[in-house]
Design an enzyme around this catalytic site. Structure first.
Site, PDB file in Angstrom:
ATOM      1  N   ARG A  61       0.864  -1.108   0.062  1.00  0.00           N
ATOM      2  CA  ARG A  61      -0.059   0.057  -0.036  1.00  0.00           C
ATOM      3  C   ARG A  61       0.851   1.324   0.036  1.00  0.00           C
ATOM      4  O   ARG A  61       0.335   2.565  -0.539  1.00  0.00           O
ATOM      5  CB  ARG A  61      -1.056  -0.016   1.293  1.00  0.00           C
ATOM      6  CG  ARG A  61      -2.042   1.068   1.254  1.00  0.00           C
ATOM      7  CD  ARG A  61      -3.062   0.850   2.223  1.00  0.00           C
ATOM      8  NE  ARG A  61      -3.951   1.797   2.364  1.00  0.00           N
ATOM      9  CZ  ARG A  61      -4.297   2.471   3.125  1.00  0.00           C
ATOM     10  NH1 ARG A  61      -3.816   2.340   4.389  1.00  0.00           N
ATOM     11  NH2 ARG A  61      -5.370   3.475   3.079  1.00  0.00           N
ATOM     12  N   HIS A  65       0.363   4.538  -2.427  1.00  0.00           N
ATOM     13  CA  HIS A  65       0.001   5.896  -1.765  1.00  0.00           C
ATOM     14  C   HIS A  65       1.344   6.793  -1.977  1.00  0.00           C
ATOM     15  O   HIS A  65       1.054   8.108  -2.324  1.00  0.00           O
ATOM     16  CB  HIS A  65      -0.317   5.971  -0.495  1.00  0.00           C
ATOM     17  CG  HIS A  65      -1.683   5.292   0.005  1.00  0.00           C
ATOM     18  ND1 HIS A  65      -2.233   5.997   1.084  1.00  0.00           N
ATOM     19  CD2 HIS A  65      -2.457   4.417  -0.591  1.00  0.00           C
ATOM     20  CE1 HIS A  65      -3.456   5.249   1.178  1.00  0.00           C
ATOM     21  NE2 HIS A  65      -3.518   4.412   0.100  1.00  0.00           N
ATOM     22  N   GLY A  71       3.779  11.116  -8.252  1.00  0.00           N
ATOM     23  CA  GLY A  71       4.685  10.177  -8.846  1.00  0.00           C
ATOM     24  C   GLY A  71       5.432   9.525  -7.609  1.00  0.00           C
ATOM     25  O   GLY A  71       5.374   9.763  -6.534  1.00  0.00           O
ATOM     26  N   ASP A  73       8.190   9.042  -5.621  1.00  0.00           N
ATOM     27  CA  ASP A  73       9.209   9.808  -5.643  1.00  0.00           C
ATOM     28  C   ASP A  73       9.457   9.717  -4.215  1.00  0.00           C
ATOM     29  O   ASP A  73      10.436  10.633  -3.529  1.00  0.00           O
ATOM     30  CB  ASP A  73       8.884  11.274  -5.911  1.00  0.00           C
ATOM     31  CG  ASP A  73       7.973  12.100  -5.108  1.00  0.00           C
ATOM     32  OD1 ASP A  73       7.153  11.260  -4.466  1.00  0.00           O
ATOM     33  OD2 ASP A  73       7.540  13.067  -5.372  1.00  0.00           O
ATOM     34  N   SER A  75       7.831  10.677  -1.646  1.00  0.00           N
ATOM     35  CA  SER A  75       7.499  11.961  -1.017  1.00  0.00           C
ATOM     36  C   SER A  75       6.573  11.342   0.278  1.00  0.00           C
ATOM     37  O   SER A  75       6.781  12.154   1.355  1.00  0.00           O
ATOM     38  CB  SER A  75       6.820  12.858  -1.583  1.00  0.00           C
ATOM     39  OG  SER A  75       5.505  12.101  -2.259  1.00  0.00           O
ATOM     40  N   GLU A  87       2.849  14.192   4.152  1.00  0.00           N
ATOM     41  CA  GLU A  87       1.601  13.290   3.515  1.00  0.00           C
ATOM     42  C   GLU A  87       1.122  12.395   4.458  1.00  0.00           C
ATOM     43  O   GLU A  87      -0.100  11.999   4.386  1.00  0.00           O
ATOM     44  CB  GLU A  87       2.115  12.807   2.053  1.00  0.00           C
ATOM     45  CG  GLU A  87       2.659  13.615   1.309  1.00  0.00           C
ATOM     46  CD  GLU A  87       3.095  13.161  -0.136  1.00  0.00           C
ATOM     47  OE1 GLU A  87       2.947  11.904  -0.192  1.00  0.00           O
ATOM     48  OE2 GLU A  87       3.478  13.719  -0.891  1.00  0.00           O
ATOM     49  N   ASN A  93      -4.121   8.641   4.734  1.00  0.00           N
ATOM     50  CA  ASN A  93      -2.866   8.014   5.501  1.00  0.00           C
ATOM     51  C   ASN A  93      -3.034   8.060   6.880  1.00  0.00           C
ATOM     52  O   ASN A  93      -2.443   7.078   7.660  1.00  0.00           O
ATOM     53  CB  ASN A  93      -1.611   8.903   4.795  1.00  0.00           C
ATOM     54  CG  ASN A  93      -1.256   8.571   3.621  1.00  0.00           C
ATOM     55  OD1 ASN A  93      -1.569   7.485   2.653  1.00  0.00           O
ATOM     56  ND2 ASN A  93      -0.796   9.766   2.761  1.00  0.00           N
ATOM     57  N   PRO A 162      -7.744   7.700  -3.949  1.00  0.00           N
ATOM     58  CA  PRO A 162      -9.103   7.211  -3.928  1.00  0.00           C
ATOM     59  C   PRO A 162      -9.610   7.059  -2.450  1.00  0.00           C
ATOM     60  O   PRO A 162      -9.042   6.371  -1.781  1.00  0.00           O
ATOM     61  CB  PRO A 162      -9.483   6.000  -4.853  1.00  0.00           C
ATOM     62  CG  PRO A 162      -8.011   5.667  -4.833  1.00  0.00           C
ATOM     63  CD  PRO A 162      -7.019   6.712  -4.538  1.00  0.00           C
ATOM     64  N   HIS A 192      -6.144  -5.946  -2.632  1.00  0.00           N
ATOM     65  CA  HIS A 192      -6.992  -6.184  -1.224  1.00  0.00           C
ATOM     66  C   HIS A 192      -7.145  -7.722  -1.079  1.00  0.00           C
ATOM     67  O   HIS A 192      -8.269  -7.863  -0.530  1.00  0.00           O
ATOM     68  CB  HIS A 192      -8.251  -5.340  -1.645  1.00  0.00           C
ATOM     69  CG  HIS A 192      -8.056  -3.760  -1.453  1.00  0.00           C
ATOM     70  ND1 HIS A 192      -9.104  -2.951  -1.810  1.00  0.00           N
ATOM     71  CD2 HIS A 192      -7.050  -3.083  -1.139  1.00  0.00           C
ATOM     72  CE1 HIS A 192      -8.756  -1.843  -1.496  1.00  0.00           C
ATOM     73  NE2 HIS A 192      -7.443  -1.677  -1.195  1.00  0.00           N
ATOM     74  N   ASP A 244      -9.789  -9.613   2.376  1.00  0.00           N
ATOM     75  CA  ASP A 244      -9.993 -10.846   1.841  1.00  0.00           C
ATOM     76  C   ASP A 244     -10.587 -11.704   3.124  1.00  0.00           C
ATOM     77  O   ASP A 244      -9.745 -12.424   3.644  1.00  0.00           O
ATOM     78  CB  ASP A 244      -8.948 -11.554   0.898  1.00  0.00           C
ATOM     79  CG  ASP A 244      -9.160 -12.894   0.660  1.00  0.00           C
ATOM     80  OD1 ASP A 244     -10.394 -13.436   1.041  1.00  0.00           O
ATOM     81  OD2 ASP A 244      -8.265 -13.324  -0.200  1.00  0.00           O
TER      82      ASP A 244
HETATM   83  C1  HEM Z   1      -9.320   1.280  -6.207  1.00  0.00           C
HETATM   84  C2  HEM Z   1      -9.082   2.237  -5.182  1.00  0.00           C
HETATM   85  C3  HEM Z   1      -8.645   2.064  -3.859  1.00  0.00           C
HETATM   86  C4  HEM Z   1      -9.367   2.319  -2.552  1.00  0.00           C
HETATM   87  C5  HEM Z   1     -10.477   3.083  -2.624  1.00  0.00           C
HETATM   88  C6  HEM Z   1      -8.653   1.799  -1.384  1.00  0.00           C
HETATM   89  C7  HEM Z   1      -9.018   2.191  -0.139  1.00  0.00           C
HETATM   90  C8  HEM Z   1      -8.374   1.165   0.945  1.00  0.00           C
HETATM   91  C9  HEM Z   1      -8.854   1.324   2.178  1.00  0.00           C
HETATM   92  C10 HEM Z   1      -9.792   2.188   2.554  1.00  0.00           C
HETATM   93  C11 HEM Z   1      -8.107   0.594   3.031  1.00  0.00           C
HETATM   94  C12 HEM Z   1      -8.061   0.312   4.527  1.00  0.00           C
HETATM   95  C13 HEM Z   1      -7.212   1.253   5.169  1.00  0.00           C
HETATM   96  C14 HEM Z   1      -7.615   1.494   6.776  1.00  0.00           C
HETATM   97  O1  HEM Z   1      -8.516   0.927   7.116  1.00  0.00           O
HETATM   98  O2  HEM Z   1      -6.505   1.795   7.418  1.00  0.00           O
HETATM   99  C15 HEM Z   1      -7.165  -0.174   2.137  1.00  0.00           C
HETATM  100  C16 HEM Z   1      -6.014  -1.053   2.568  1.00  0.00           C
HETATM  101  C17 HEM Z   1      -5.218  -1.689   1.587  1.00  0.00           C
HETATM  102  N1  HEM Z   1      -4.921  -1.133   0.276  1.00  0.00           N
HETATM  103 FE1  HEM Z   1      -6.293  -0.018  -0.747  1.00  0.00          FE
HETATM  104  N2  HEM Z   1      -7.403   1.062  -2.022  1.00  0.00           N
HETATM  105  C18 HEM Z   1      -7.552   1.175  -3.250  1.00  0.00           C
HETATM  106  C19 HEM Z   1      -6.531   0.617  -4.112  1.00  0.00           C
HETATM  107  C20 HEM Z   1      -5.380   0.073  -3.679  1.00  0.00           C
HETATM  108  C21 HEM Z   1      -4.402  -0.317  -4.476  1.00  0.00           C
HETATM  109  C22 HEM Z   1      -4.041   0.271  -5.915  1.00  0.00           C
HETATM  110  C23 HEM Z   1      -3.368  -0.877  -3.869  1.00  0.00           C
HETATM  111  C24 HEM Z   1      -1.993  -1.468  -4.208  1.00  0.00           C
HETATM  112  C25 HEM Z   1      -1.605  -1.863  -5.444  1.00  0.00           C
HETATM  113  C26 HEM Z   1      -4.014  -1.150  -2.479  1.00  0.00           C
HETATM  114  C27 HEM Z   1      -3.535  -1.830  -1.506  1.00  0.00           C
HETATM  115  C28 HEM Z   1      -4.185  -1.997  -0.073  1.00  0.00           C
HETATM  116  C29 HEM Z   1      -3.582  -2.699   0.841  1.00  0.00           C
HETATM  117  C30 HEM Z   1      -2.601  -4.117   0.634  1.00  0.00           C
HETATM  118  C31 HEM Z   1      -4.336  -2.696   1.970  1.00  0.00           C
HETATM  119  C32 HEM Z   1      -4.207  -3.208   3.496  1.00  0.00           C
HETATM  120  C33 HEM Z   1      -3.125  -2.487   4.142  1.00  0.00           C
HETATM  121  C34 HEM Z   1      -2.986  -3.041   5.612  1.00  0.00           C
HETATM  122  O3  HEM Z   1      -3.113  -4.035   5.806  1.00  0.00           O
HETATM  123  O4  HEM Z   1      -1.853  -2.243   6.165  1.00  0.00           O
HETATM  124  N3  HEM Z   1      -5.234  -0.382  -2.623  1.00  0.00           N
HETATM  125  N4  HEM Z   1      -7.265   0.335   0.867  1.00  0.00           N
END
Ligand code: HEM
Ligand SMILES: *[C@@H]1O[C@H](CO)[C@@H](O)[C@H](O)[C@H]1NC(C)=O
Ligand SMILES: *[C@@H]1O[C@H](CO)[C@@H](O)[C@H](O)[C@H]1NC(C)=O
Ligand SMILES: *[C@@H]1O[C@H](CO)[C@@H](O)[C@H](O)[C@H]1NC(C)=O
Ligand SMILES: *[C@@H]1O[C@H](CO)[C@@H](O)[C@H](O)[C@H]1NC(C)=O
Ligand SMILES: *[C@@H]1O[C@H](CO)[C@@H](O)[C@H](O)[C@H]1NC(C)=O
Ligand SMILES: *[C@@H]1O[C@H](CO)[C@@H](O)[C@H](O)[C@H]1NC(C)=O
Ligand SMILES: *[C@@H]1O[C@H](CO)[C@@H](O)[C@H](O)[C@H]1NC(C)=O
Ligand SMILES: *[C@@H]1O[C@H](CO)[C@@H](O)[C@H](O)[C@H]1NC(C)=O
Ligand SMILES: *[C@@H]1O[C@H](CO)[C@@H](O)[C@H](O)[C@H]1NC(C)=O
Ligand SMILES: *[C@@H]1O[C@H](CO)[C@@H](O)[C@H](O)[C@H]1NC(C)=O
Length: 328
Positions: A61, A65, A71, A73, A75, A87, A93, A162, A192, A244
């Protein structure tokens, strides 16, 4: 030839070569200067995984971010200072991104093996690949050569990343803004397949979806009951749920079969399958039915994401400490 002329000629001959490679990342960038970079990064993550099964997801993640904000970088990694508004405090974040201590451990190991060579932005890209492959997912050749920013963009982190409730149309637009298409949206959302989310990020789906006073009708009713137990109304919004529910720490295609069973955790997850008429549905189905297809697309999309406007050549710097601009 005078030494002066040699310098001029050398500069003339070298200039097009430098320009030709400028802005282009490649897989062998550290072959001469830090040949063991990948195994060093992987080793630190393997150690961290022994006490924290979630850390692989958290590191993936961080790369996302970082890349979406000005980009890839580095940051995201900068802390507050006289010249930096971090950030890390931006809404997507704050109290959410984690793994910064592991990034620091990686940086320390690399500064010891090859001082001043590997950028923090590249550490995030390498760590993302290592985290996915160590969790059962695909491997790919990480493109390298990014340099680190001397600035952060707190407001950019708020606007470019997003949010789970903003709707597929807006999310697709945010990906398009950084050059990523709908295939990238679906493949990268497949990250996810591991990690956790706090109740605050999906609780409106359980009790009062879009102000209707009812749950989101696209949530599987069995799953809804489970989630309502995990996240009671007026309970602790920081409680964690698995993104998941089937295989919480494994990188596989179950994220997509979950969507077919209406057990996607976030609104942004389930919408990929439940938005009628959306081009994303066929992509979800293809990834659900063939994990190899998902793995190949995921790797390709991670490379696309990693290519978002890197600093290269002599732009930026190689930070010594990922948290601070050099000399500050
Ligand atoms: C499509 C739009 C996306 C949205 C709206 C989104 C939103 C979120 C949110 C709300 C969480 C939970 C954060 C929390 O409760 O603290 C999360 C976790 C996560 N996101 Fe996304 N995400 C998106 C795309 C992505 C992408 C592109 C990646 C990586 C390629 C990603 C990787 C992850 C991972 C691995 C977690 C779990 C992190 C952890 O357990 O520390 N997400 N995301
Ligand atoms: C990789 O990129 C660097 C910097 O642009 C360049 O010096 C190096 O020759 C490139 N390597 C390959 C194999 O293209
Ligand atoms: C690099 O890694 C290889 C094997 O992965 C190891 O044999 C070698 O000692 C390492 N070199 C350094 C300088 O760490
Ligand atoms: C960072 O600085 C901003 C603005 O000066 C401030 O609002 C914020 O609380 C600071 N954050 C931390 C973690 O110190
Ligand atoms: C982050 O968590 C801390 C500690 O629980 C809390 O004091 C702070 O208000 C939270 N920040 C935000 C913006 O929610
Ligand atoms: C989608 O974005 C538009 C502006 O770009 C904004 O007005 C709207 O509120 C967003 N929708 C949601 C559900 O956040
Ligand atoms: C998205 O871009 C990739 C190349 O990065 C391409 O293979 C794919 O077909 C595109 N998807 C759509 C829906 O245009
Ligand atoms: C649901 O949320 C809306 C605003 O989003 C609010 O006006 C309404 O009172 C809430 N309903 C219930 C039952 O909490
Ligand atoms: C809320 O849950 C989080 C995560 O499990 C935990 O760290 C925190 O201590 C809890 N807060 C309260 C007030 O119970
Ligand atoms: C709900 O989830 C269960 C188990 O995850 C699954 O067997 C069932 O088919 C799902 N129901 C629907 C309507 O998707
Ligand atoms: C799954 O997809 C891969 C790559 O697209 C393909 O080579 C393979 O034949 C597919 N497997 C099945 C069972 O369809």
């Amino acid at each position: 030839m005078s030494p002066h002329l040699i310098l001029v000629v050398t500069a003339l001959v070298m200039a097009p070569l430098l320009r030709g490679s400028n802005g282009q990342l490649n897989a062998t960038f550290y072959a001469g200067t830090c040949p063991n970079v990948s195994s060093i990064v992987q080793g630190v993550i393997q150690t961290a995984l022994q006490s924290d099964t979630r850390i692989a997801a958290s590191l993936v993640r961080l790369h996302f971010h970082d890349c979406f904000v000005d980009g890839c970088d580095g940051s995201l990694l900068l802390d507050n200072s006289s010249s930096i508004v971090t950030e890390k405090d931006a809404p997507p974040n704050v109290n959410s991104t984690r793994g910064f201590d592991v990034v620091d451990n990686i940086k320390t190991a690399l500064e010891s093996a090859c001082p001043g060579v590997v950028s923090c932005a590249d550490i995030l890209a390498i760590a993302a690949e290592a985290s996915v492959s160590l969790s059962g997912g695909p491997t790919w050749n990480v493109l390298l050569g990014r340099r680190d920013s001397t600035t952060a963009n707190n407001a950019g982190a708020s606007s470019a990343l997003p949010a789970p409730s903003e709707g597929l149309t807006n999310i697709t637009a945010k990906f398009a803004a950084v050059g990523l298409n709908i295939t990238d949206v679906v493949a990268l959302s497949g990250a996810h397949t591991f990690g956790r989310a706090q109740c605050r990020t999906f609780i409106t789906r359980l009790y009062n979806f879009s102000g209707t006073g009812n749950p989101d009708p696209s949530v599987n009713t069995t799953y809804l009951a489970t989630l309502q137990q995990t996240c009671p109304q007026s309970g602790n919004l920081s409680t964690l749920a698995n993104l998941d529910p089937t295989t919480p720490d494994t990188f596989d295609s179950n994220y997509f079969t979950n969507l077919q069973s209406n057990t996607g955790l976030l609104q942004s997850d389930q919408e990929l399958f439940s938005t009628s008429g959306s081009a994303t549905i066929a992509i979800v189905n293809s990834f659900a039915s063939n994990q190899t297809t998902f793995f190949q697309s995921f790797a390709a999309s991670m490379i696309n994401m990693g290519n978002i406007s890197p600093l290269t050549g002599t732009s930026g710097e190689i930070r010594t400490d990922c948290k601070k601009v050099n000399g500050s």
